[in-house]
Design a protein around this motif. Structure first.
Motif, PDB file in Angstrom:
ATOM      1  N   CYS B  86       0.844  -1.202   0.000  1.00  0.00           N
ATOM      2  CA  CYS B  86       0.000   0.000   0.000  1.00  0.00           C
ATOM      3  C   CYS B  86       0.880   1.252   0.000  1.00  0.00           C
ATOM      4  CB  CYS B  86      -0.958   0.036   1.180  1.00  0.00           C
ATOM      5  SG  CYS B  86      -2.407  -0.979   0.942  1.00  0.00           S
ATOM      6  N   ALA B  87       2.090   1.133  -0.476  1.00  0.00           N
ATOM      7  CA  ALA B  87       3.042   2.245  -0.506  1.00  0.00           C
ATOM      8  C   ALA B  87       3.202   2.891   0.858  1.00  0.00           C
ATOM      9  CB  ALA B  87       2.654   3.299  -1.547  1.00  0.00           C
ATOM     10  N   SER B  88       3.160   2.032   1.902  1.00  0.00           N
ATOM     11  CA  SER B  88       3.226   2.543   3.264  1.00  0.00           C
ATOM     12  C   SER B  88       4.356   1.856   4.031  1.00  0.00           C
ATOM     13  CB  SER B  88       1.897   2.277   3.971  1.00  0.00           C
ATOM     14  OG  SER B  88       1.950   2.746   5.305  1.00  0.00           O
ATOM     15  N   HIS B  89       4.985   2.606   4.899  1.00  0.00           N
ATOM     16  CA  HIS B  89       5.961   2.026   5.818  1.00  0.00           C
ATOM     17  C   HIS B  89       5.272   0.976   6.690  1.00  0.00           C
ATOM     18  CE1 HIS B  89       9.315   1.494   8.377  1.00  0.00           C
ATOM     19  NE2 HIS B  89       8.986   2.354   9.319  1.00  0.00           N
ATOM     20  N   MET B  90       3.984   1.222   6.957  1.00  0.00           N
ATOM     21  CA  MET B  90       3.205   0.306   7.797  1.00  0.00           C
ATOM     22  C   MET B  90       3.270  -1.128   7.271  1.00  0.00           C
ATOM     23  SD  MET B  90       1.397  -0.040  10.466  1.00  0.00           S
ATOM     24  CE  MET B  90       0.570   1.380  11.171  1.00  0.00           C
ATOM     25  N   LEU B  91       3.255  -1.288   5.936  1.00  0.00           N
ATOM     26  CA  LEU B  91       3.195  -2.636   5.363  1.00  0.00           C
ATOM     27  C   LEU B  91       4.429  -2.949   4.511  1.00  0.00           C
ATOM     28  CD1 LEU B  91      -0.593  -2.845   4.342  1.00  0.00           C
ATOM     29  CD2 LEU B  91       0.538  -3.998   6.239  1.00  0.00           C
ATOM     30  N   ASN B 315     -11.327   1.444   8.619  1.00  0.00           N
ATOM     31  CA  ASN B 315     -10.623   0.401   7.868  1.00  0.00           C
ATOM     32  C   ASN B 315      -9.146   0.291   8.247  1.00  0.00           C
ATOM     33  OD1 ASN B 315     -12.751  -0.623   6.312  1.00  0.00           O
ATOM     34  ND2 ASN B 315     -12.555   1.011   4.799  1.00  0.00           N
ATOM     35  N   LEU B 316      -8.548   1.411   8.621  1.00  0.00           N
ATOM     36  CA  LEU B 316      -7.121   1.400   8.921  1.00  0.00           C
ATOM     37  C   LEU B 316      -6.820   1.129  10.397  1.00  0.00           C
ATOM     38  CD1 LEU B 316      -7.037   2.384   6.017  1.00  0.00           C
ATOM     39  CD2 LEU B 316      -5.246   3.975   6.655  1.00  0.00           C
ATOM     40  N   ALA B 317      -7.905   0.885  11.168  1.00  0.00           N
ATOM     41  CA  ALA B 317      -7.698   0.628  12.604  1.00  0.00           C
ATOM     42  C   ALA B 317      -6.970  -0.688  12.840  1.00  0.00           C
ATOM     43  CB  ALA B 317      -9.048   0.617  13.328  1.00  0.00           C
ATOM     44  N   ARG B 318      -7.101  -1.628  11.887  1.00  0.00           N
ATOM     45  CA  ARG B 318      -6.483  -2.955  12.087  1.00  0.00           C
ATOM     46  C   ARG B 318      -4.960  -2.890  12.059  1.00  0.00           C
ATOM     47  NH1 ARG B 318      -9.413  -6.158   7.721  1.00  0.00           N
ATOM     48  NH2 ARG B 318     -10.974  -4.576   8.200  1.00  0.00           N
ATOM     49  N   ILE B 322      -0.089  -5.029  16.213  1.00  0.00           N
ATOM     50  CA  ILE B 322      -0.229  -6.293  16.929  1.00  0.00           C
ATOM     51  C   ILE B 322      -0.157  -7.499  15.997  1.00  0.00           C
ATOM     52  CG2 ILE B 322      -1.850  -7.709  18.256  1.00  0.00           C
ATOM     53  CD1 ILE B 322      -2.532  -5.165  19.805  1.00  0.00           C
ATOM     54  N   LYS B 323      -0.865  -7.444  14.874  1.00  0.00           N
ATOM     55  CA  LYS B 323      -0.917  -8.644  14.041  1.00  0.00           C
ATOM     56  C   LYS B 323      -0.072  -8.549  12.770  1.00  0.00           C
ATOM     57  CE  LYS B 323      -5.125  -7.839  13.981  1.00  0.00           C
ATOM     58  NZ  LYS B 323      -5.024  -6.729  14.932  1.00  0.00           N
ATOM     59  N   PHE B 324      -0.260  -7.463  12.011  1.00  0.00           N
ATOM     60  CA  PHE B 324       0.528  -7.343  10.796  1.00  0.00           C
ATOM     61  C   PHE B 324       1.018  -5.911  10.692  1.00  0.00           C
ATOM     62  CE2 PHE B 324      -3.892  -7.098  10.299  1.00  0.00           C
ATOM     63  CZ  PHE B 324      -4.387  -8.388  10.279  1.00  0.00           C
ATOM     64  N   GLU B 344       4.617   5.921  13.580  1.00  0.00           N
ATOM     65  CA  GLU B 344       5.777   5.640  12.741  1.00  0.00           C
ATOM     66  C   GLU B 344       5.372   5.022  11.406  1.00  0.00           C
ATOM     67  OE1 GLU B 344       8.361   4.481  16.742  1.00  0.00           O
ATOM     68  OE2 GLU B 344       7.871   2.940  15.262  1.00  0.00           O
ATOM     69  N   GLY B 345       4.315   4.202  11.432  1.00  0.00           N
ATOM     70  CA  GLY B 345       3.948   3.433  10.244  1.00  0.00           C
ATOM     71  C   GLY B 345       3.224   4.235   9.177  1.00  0.00           C
ATOM     72  N   PHE B 346       2.383   5.156   9.593  1.00  0.00           N
ATOM     73  CA  PHE B 346       1.584   5.935   8.644  1.00  0.00           C
ATOM     74  C   PHE B 346       2.269   7.248   8.287  1.00  0.00           C
ATOM     75  CE2 PHE B 346      -2.296   3.845  10.719  1.00  0.00           C
ATOM     76  CZ  PHE B 346      -2.478   2.939   9.685  1.00  0.00           C
ATOM     77  N   GLY B 347       2.082   7.659   7.043  1.00  0.00           N
ATOM     78  CA  GLY B 347       2.581   8.958   6.607  1.00  0.00           C
ATOM     79  C   GLY B 347       1.617  10.083   6.963  1.00  0.00           C
TER      80      GLY B 347
END
Lengths: 472, 484
Positions: B86-91, B315-318, B322-324, B344-347
């Motif tokens: 998703c072009a995110s540091h989060m994933l 939708n982005l609460a997951r 904790i899990k992914f 840190e994960g989201f821009g």
């Protein structure tokens, strides 16, 4: 005078085959984290499904609780962060609960009362968290297990009514066959809201919530404690705070868990991933037609049949027994059948740790057994002896009675000889009889039964005995 | 270097069928081009797997039009064992364990996935600049944005690095970059294509769709990815059309509406002029064109801000550490784990949108904003339905402008939404809409025309689009110095 206002919220776990929003098996007790699909993990990109069996079960519950039905209903998201909530939201029903505005009729201390039901809605359970020293473990077997939440109106006046309400509700869910409703296993969870107000005031007092109470009787105890606690506080001029408490079964008191923060903000909005569900008139009618006999109706029919209250209570509490009685009660004496089912048969089952299902009881044999007892062909003592034999041999009780020599002596001449012999051997009983003492016939009767090894027909003996005694 | 990838699907199909070329030739060309110049179109390449598959295909019969065709996939569509960020540091290290329904479908057709394309982070943006990775550029002019959020898919197809691509469109994220990069991009009717496996931005608006070099390719790819799906209860069981049959049909007598709102002064003069030229062309062909007013269109942006961002915040609460996804290195309690992982994960843009979305759903705001927005959305939908009782199609410009310079919108959060002024209403109503290239401005930047039909009437869009395409005969290959 201060009067309590009590409302009860109950979560009931439905025993559908699959979870509510995925096809994963609904079996929490299996090996942890084995009944899990990507949907239950809240895995990115997944979308919820909708289990029709769950809607059917919830519809049964709603109709059995006399609710109105939201025939066009949708689901909503309840948003909050917690590790046991994998999506960061719970899919529930906020705006359009499947059932609303219903009631249950309860019986307490000889009076009956209708307790209103605010709403019944469908939602999903969270993961089970297991907190250990090394951190928290999550069991996703429970994530997505279907629940219905049943919210009463604040119309419960005291602890007894609360207990009766919960017992009634529990019985209904059990008879609908939609849940195991076992509080100790978490398939039924009870919260109670308690407040006190001045009797003449129409303003409710500050509400205290007691969460997750471990048994129905503890609900009663905790409400009683809470009413006293709040009354004492008010008497002292203190203010009751809006808070959440838990029941402590060691001290029989309630303990503060947390103060209520001003309005939890769950940011509810309609779940866009699930379509609206339309519950047609036909669907409702079909469900109504398929509802089983419920405890209230059973109780009424048992009373009409003359079954005593104790036996009624035992029957209702043991659904397999009451359902068995339903099958056979037209074909034999229901009072005798109820006596046997709740007495000797139930203790036989308990002794052998069996269920009625395990026993695979032949209804024809059972009814002929009841006939033998009801007609007096078997004494109750003989019945006690015969029951385990015919249950184990699975043969006709009539045949077995004969084999065991339990056939009654019906021959009047033979019985008359026995009667005469016993009277002559007990002259003092004749005196007693003349004085009008009951014990005389009873004693003699016992002696005759002993003499005949229980095989004398008691009706005939009783008649002959009186005739002979009158001769003195 | 070869340039097969600028050919149409049918042409490639003939070449593959006659064994003049093999799938491996197309795959090798794709990676050769990417190595030479990739426009930052890709986040993750699927090179090893793609080459292996291409080899395996040599033993199989060329059984359908899409057999062996290289495709690029927007990086918010999950691909089993192929990183999906998703072009995110989060994933940025997320390897999904399943394939999205559209991925299953393209794999069944033996298409070959070249890689996962760049995008705005979690599809939030309209320039590609909110990507956690170096942002994609516009192959027509690399100082210009490719549009977004499907920026990399647009750059990859426009740069002829692949034949076609999948994008996703929540408020214009297929159509706007298609218009900026000279592509044919379609957002299908809501429910036409399964969303299962599309990492949700706004569930009630999101839709996956084809981004292609021409109308015919678009029709072929749409047919391949459409259909009802038991994994997506919002997917429709309306039968899938054989869209290719709609191409080249007579347009005479088609009734077409042009909303006055779409031709207002907010639209760039050159863009408007091009649209008017096409309108003249269509009138000549016997189409009946009326300028009409459609109520509520002006509310598109506030509606989007409330509904799309409200849904996104949920939708982005997951992504909670904790899990992914990203987990912060150090934390002392649960709250800190949440806060730091998400911070840190989201821009910036994603955080901004989560905050706005949470705000409009909070407490009393839900009534003031969210529920009112739903009512208005319903009215807007009704207004569109009303138009389609009288007209076959609605046309206008896709965007108010052509591709612009990097950086111009990033100083103003609201401005970037205005790119979607004309595309959002189509998502709100759940209608299908296409962006079709109709010419260039004075800087030779592509201009897109918007074609909107009623629900599940994608055929009508393809009929009109194929006519305009045939009449205009535009050269849509930005070339980048290549010849075949």
């Amino acid at each position: 005078m201060l009067v309590p206002t009590i409302g009860v919220e109950v979560h009931v776990e439905l025993k559908s085959k699959a979870k509510v929003y995925s096809h994963a098996k609904n079996a929490f007790s299996n090996e942890p984290n084995t009944n899990v699909e990507v949907i239950d993990l809240g895995y990115p990109g997944t979308l919820p499904k909708l289990n029709k069996e769950v809607i059917n079960m919830a519809l049964k519950a709603a109709l059995a609780c006399h609710c109105k039905i939201n025939q066009v209903m949708h689901f909503d998201r309840k948003n909050y962060f917690y590790p046991d909530l994998p999506k960061g939201y719970q899919i529930t029903q906020q705006e359009t609960p499947i059932g609303y505005d219903g009631y249950l009729e309860i019986e307490v201390d000889g009076y009956t009362k209708k307790i209103g039901i605010e709403r019944i809605h469908i939602e999903e359970d969270t993961c089970k968290s297991i907190h250990s020293l090394n951190g928290t473990l999550l069991n996703f077997n429970r994530a997505g297990v279907p629940l219905i939440e049943i919210v009463s109106k604040p119309e419960i006046a005291n602890d007894k009514e609360a207990v009766a309400y919960l017992e009634t509700l529990r019985e209904i869910m059990l008879y609908l066959g939609i849940s195991d409703v076992k509080i100790e296993e978490g398939s039924m969870r009870c919260d109670a809201n308690v407040s006190l107000k001045e009797e003449e005031s129409n303003q409710f007092g500050t509400k205290v919530e007691i969460k997750n109470i471990g048994s129905i009787s503890y609900v009663g105890t905790s409400i009683r404690y809470e009413i006293n606690r709040q009354a004492e506080m008010l008497k002292r001029g203190e203010k009751v705070h809006e808070e959440t408490r838990r029941f402590d079964d060691k001290t029989n008191t309630t303990i503060l868990m947390r103060m209520k923060e001003t309005g939890n903000d769950y940011r509810y909005f309609p779940e866009p991933d699930l379509p609206y569900v339309t519950i047609s008139d036909e669907w409702i009618q079909e469900t109504l037609d398929s509802l089983p006999v419920l405890p209230a109706a059973l109780r009424k029919s048992y009373r009409e049949a003359g079954i005593n209250e104790n036996n009624i209570k035992t029957l209702i509490a043991n659904i397999d027994l009451s359902m068995f009685l339903e099958r056979i009660k037209e074909r034999c004496n229901p009072v005798v059948a109820a006596n046997i089912l709740t007495g000797d048969l139930l203790s036989y089952l308990n002794k052998n740790s069996m269920t009625l299902d395990d026993l695979n009881l032949n209804p024809d044999y059972f009814t002929s057994f009841i006939d033998l007892l009801a007609s007096g062909e078997l004494s109750s003592k003989q019945g006690k002896e015969l029951l385990p034999v015919f249950l184990e041999k699975k043969e006709s009780p009539k045949k077995l009675a004969k084999l065991l020599g339990m056939e009654q002596i019906q021959d009047t001449d033979a019985l008359l000889l026995m009667v005469k012999k016993v009277i002559e051997a007990n002259p003092s009983s004749i005196e007693d009889y003349k004085k009008g003492l009951d014990r005389a016939t009873k004693y003699l009767m016992g002696q005759i039964m002993k003499e005949s090894r229980g095989q004398a027909n008691p009706q005939i003996v009783s008649k002959l005995l009186v005739e002979e005694l009158e001769k003195y | 270097m070869t340039n097969y990838l600028s050919k149409s699907i049918k042409e490639l199909h003939e070449l593959l069928k006659s064994k003049s070329i093999k799938p491996i030739d197309l795959v090798e060309e794709a990676f050769a081009k990417i190595e030479e110049h990739d426009y930052h179109a890709f986040i993750t390449l699927n090179k090893e797997e793609a080459l292996k598959e291409a080899k395996e295909l040599e033993n199989l019969e060329v059984d359908n039009l899409l057999f062996g065709i290289p495709i690029a996939i927007k990086d918010n569509i999950v691909t089993k064992n192929l990183r999906t960020t998703c072009a995110s540091h989060m994933l940025d290290d997320f390897d999904p364990i399943y394939d999205a329904t559209v991925i299953k479908k393209i794999k069944e057709r033996h298409m070959i996935i070249i890689g996962k394309t760049n995008m705005d982070e979690f599809a939030m943006g309209s320039t590609g600049e909110t990507s956690y990775f170096p942002y994609a550029v516009n192959p027509w002019n690399e100082t210009k944005v490719p549009g977004g959020s499907s920026s990399g898919s647009a750059a990859a197809v426009s740069g002829r690095l692949v034949s076609l691509a999948l994008g996703s469109d929540t408020g214009g994220s297929i159509r706007q970059p298609s218009s900026f990069c000279g592509l044919v991009g379609l957002k299908p009717t809501y429910g036409r294509v399964s969303r299962y496996g599309l990492i949700a931005f706004a569930s009630s608006l999101d839709q996956i769709g084809p981004m292609t070099q021409n109308v015919e390719d678009n029709a072929i790819l749409l047919e391949a990815i459409s259909g009802s799906d038991e994994n997506d209860l919002t997917s429709s069981d309306t039968p899938v059309g054989h869209y290719i049959d709609a191409l080249g049909k007579d347009v005479c007598g088609l009734k077409i509406a042009v909303p006055n709102y779409y031709m207002s002064d907010t639209v760039d003069r050159e863009v408007k002029h091009k649209v008017e030229e096409v309108i003249a062309l269509l009138e000549k062909a016997g189409c009946v064109i009326d300028y009409i007013d459609i109520p509520y269109l002006e509310y598109a942006i506030p509606l989007y801000q409330i509904i799309a961002l409200g849904e996104a915040s949920s939708n982005l609460a997951r992504f909670d550490g904790i899990k992914f996804g990203h987990v912060t290195d150090e934390f002392s309690d649960l709250e800190e784990l949440y806060k730091k992982s998400r911070a840190e994960g989201f821009g910036r843009e994603v955080k901004r949108r989560i905050m706005i979305g949470s705000y409009v759903l909070s407490g009393e705001n839900a009534n003031i904003y969210y529920h009112k927005a739903l009512v208005l959305r319903n009215e807007m939908t009704k207004a569109f339905r009303e138009v389609f009782t009288k007209y076959d199609l609605i046309i206008g410009p896709t965007n108010t402008n052509v591709a612009y310079d990097f950086g111009v919108k990033s100083d103003d959060a609201l401005k970037s939404f205005y790119d979607d002024l004309l595309t959002i209403p189509v998502n709100m109503a759940g209608l299908p809409g296409m962006s079709l290239p109709i010419g260039f401005n004075h800087e030779h930047l592509p201009i897109g025309m918007h074609i909107i039909s009623s629900y599940f009437m994608e055929e009508k869009i393809y009929t009109l689009a194929s006519y305009i395409e045939k009449e205009l005969k535009l050269d849509l290959d930005p070339k980048g110095g290549r010849t075949c």
